[in-house]
Design an enzyme around this catalytic site. Sequence first.
Site, mmCIF file in Angstrom:
data_model
loop_
_atom_site.group_PDB
_atom_site.id
_atom_site.type_symbol
_atom_site.label_atom_id
_atom_site.label_comp_id
_atom_site.label_asym_id
_atom_site.label_seq_id
_atom_site.Cartn_x
_atom_site.Cartn_y
_atom_site.Cartn_z
ATOM 1 N N ILE A 104 -12.459 -35.339 7.051
ATOM 2 C CA ILE A 104 -13.116 -36.177 8.059
ATOM 3 C C ILE A 104 -14.195 -35.385 8.795
ATOM 4 O O ILE A 104 -14.757 -35.863 9.771
ATOM 5 C CB ILE A 104 -12.085 -36.733 9.077
ATOM 6 C CG1 ILE A 104 -11.331 -35.595 9.792
ATOM 7 C CG2 ILE A 104 -11.099 -37.674 8.394
ATOM 8 C CD1 ILE A 104 -10.472 -36.058 10.972
ATOM 9 N N ASP A 105 -14.471 -34.164 8.320
ATOM 10 C CA ASP A 105 -15.345 -33.267 9.093
ATOM 11 C C ASP A 105 -16.841 -33.465 8.837
ATOM 12 O O ASP A 105 -17.677 -32.875 9.540
ATOM 13 C CB ASP A 105 -14.957 -31.798 8.856
ATOM 14 C CG ASP A 105 -14.956 -31.402 7.370
ATOM 15 O OD1 ASP A 105 -15.804 -31.907 6.616
ATOM 16 O OD2 ASP A 105 -14.101 -30.577 6.985
ATOM 17 N N HIS A 120 -11.093 -40.760 3.897
ATOM 18 C CA HIS A 120 -10.376 -40.848 5.178
ATOM 19 C C HIS A 120 -11.329 -41.059 6.367
ATOM 20 O O HIS A 120 -10.938 -40.844 7.514
ATOM 21 C CB HIS A 120 -9.507 -39.595 5.392
ATOM 22 C CG HIS A 120 -8.387 -39.486 4.388
ATOM 23 N ND1 HIS A 120 -7.668 -38.341 4.159
ATOM 24 C CD2 HIS A 120 -7.862 -40.421 3.537
ATOM 25 C CE1 HIS A 120 -6.756 -38.564 3.224
ATOM 26 N NE2 HIS A 120 -6.869 -39.806 2.826
HETATM 27 P P1 OAD Z 1 -3.765 -29.658 2.405
HETATM 28 O O1 OAD Z 1 -3.635 -28.849 3.642
HETATM 29 O O2 OAD Z 1 -2.590 -30.439 1.967
HETATM 30 O O3 OAD Z 1 -4.181 -28.721 1.188
HETATM 31 C C1 OAD Z 1 -5.203 -27.779 1.320
HETATM 32 C C2 OAD Z 1 -5.069 -26.795 0.173
HETATM 33 O O4 OAD Z 1 -6.205 -25.937 0.203
HETATM 34 C C3 OAD Z 1 -3.834 -25.900 0.305
HETATM 35 O O5 OAD Z 1 -3.074 -25.971 -0.899
HETATM 36 C C4 OAD Z 1 -4.418 -24.493 0.521
HETATM 37 O O6 OAD Z 1 -3.697 -23.489 -0.155
HETATM 38 C C5 OAD Z 1 -5.803 -24.610 -0.069
HETATM 39 N N1 OAD Z 1 -6.828 -23.764 0.586
HETATM 40 C C6 OAD Z 1 -6.979 -23.485 1.896
HETATM 41 N N2 OAD Z 1 -8.097 -22.765 2.122
HETATM 42 C C7 OAD Z 1 -8.656 -22.556 0.894
HETATM 43 C C8 OAD Z 1 -9.827 -21.877 0.451
HETATM 44 N N3 OAD Z 1 -10.660 -21.271 1.310
HETATM 45 N N4 OAD Z 1 -10.113 -21.868 -0.882
HETATM 46 C C9 OAD Z 1 -9.263 -22.477 -1.780
HETATM 47 N N5 OAD Z 1 -8.143 -23.137 -1.414
HETATM 48 C C10 OAD Z 1 -7.846 -23.189 -0.100
HETATM 49 O O7 OAD Z 1 -5.055 -30.575 2.597
HETATM 50 P P2 OAD Z 1 -5.460 -31.911 1.812
HETATM 51 O O8 OAD Z 1 -5.039 -31.848 0.395
HETATM 52 O O9 OAD Z 1 -6.865 -32.177 2.131
HETATM 53 O O10 OAD Z 1 -4.714 -36.922 5.704
HETATM 54 O O11 OAD Z 1 -4.551 -32.958 2.577
HETATM 55 C C11 OAD Z 1 -4.690 -34.306 2.299
HETATM 56 C C12 OAD Z 1 -4.480 -35.133 3.528
HETATM 57 O O12 OAD Z 1 -3.263 -34.767 4.192
HETATM 58 C C13 OAD Z 1 -5.518 -34.931 4.614
HETATM 59 O O13 OAD Z 1 -6.716 -35.611 4.364
HETATM 60 C C14 OAD Z 1 -4.820 -35.476 5.832
HETATM 61 C C15 OAD Z 1 -3.493 -34.795 5.626
HETATM 62 O O14 OAD Z 1 -2.418 -35.341 6.258
HETATM 63 C C16 OAD Z 1 -4.605 -37.687 6.795
HETATM 64 O O15 OAD Z 1 -4.616 -37.230 7.910
HETATM 65 C C17 OAD Z 1 -4.492 -39.153 6.523
#
Ligand code: OAD
Length: 248
Positions: A104-105, A120
């Site tokens: 959402i950023d 989202h």
């Molecule tokens: P997550 O926090 O579930 O997953 C982010 C992933 O990125 C994790 O597995 C980290 O290990 C990895 N990660 C973090 N920094 C990184 C980097 N610099 N390079 C490579 N990998 C990295 O986030 P989303 O999958 O986006 O929804 O989560 C999905 C949804 O869950 C979000 O949009 C939000 C949340 O609840 C709502 O709020 C409706």
Amino acid sequence: MNSELDILMELIVKSSHIVALTGAGISTNSGIPDFRGPNGLYRGNNEFEKLFSIEYFREHPNFFYSNFNEMFHKIKNANPNKGHMFLKKLEDMGKLKVIITQNIDGLHKKAGNTNVIELHGNLEKFICISCYHLIENDTEQYKKAIDKMSNKDVPHCEKCNGILKPDVVFFGEYVHDLEKALTEVQKADLLLTIGTSLVVYPASTLPSYIDEKAKLVIINREPTPYDEKAKVVLYEDIDVIADKLKIL
Ligand code: OAD
């Protein structure tokens, strides 16, 4: 034998219709925490799972506003990082056709990508949860809502006094543009998923819709449920990968 990185480079060279699916991990290097990574918002704090629940928000909007204020300002002040610029470069090269993001950023658009599906939503508007009145960015009402939030207070609708919520998708609400995202995924010859745990429905199902000839690449610091289906899996920071690929 080729390294995974060489194979990725080869795939990028050969592909002409790349689609990216991104999540919170692509923005951690811009100072915005993810949800399920080692320093994620939900780690060690079960309470935070309620933060984006529409059911909980209706009953306890003050919980959201007292906890979201800091993140809101972090997001608003954040700038794109190498991961975002890597995707911008792929678009400039004519290879990347669309980014589908759960974030959402707004950082992909800030980086200059022109075709971004924000499943989202984003923080550019507020919406009244009673009468659905939309408060547009940079209007007086938008500024008033931000002021309220900065005081950890709940903003209300000027029309019906209902509760205002940032126009982003909470758990329990429909995501935006899902069909469009699905159609785009099916057109891809290469689907690059970056910085997403691929566990949140329905975005998490998108990789299963790629064409049988298309390739899936996963760049994520931790394992995901799709790793076995991917041609290349890189458990690395996207910044490091962007540096190593040397296309920036
Ligand atoms: P997550 O926090 O579930 O997953 C982010 C992933 O990125 C994790 O597995 C980290 O290990 C990895 N990660 C973090 N920094 C990184 C980097 N610099 N390079 C490579 N990998 C990295 O986030 P989303 O999958 O986006 O929804 O989560 C999905 C949804 O869950 C979000 O949009 C939000 C949340 O609840 C709502 O709020 C409706």
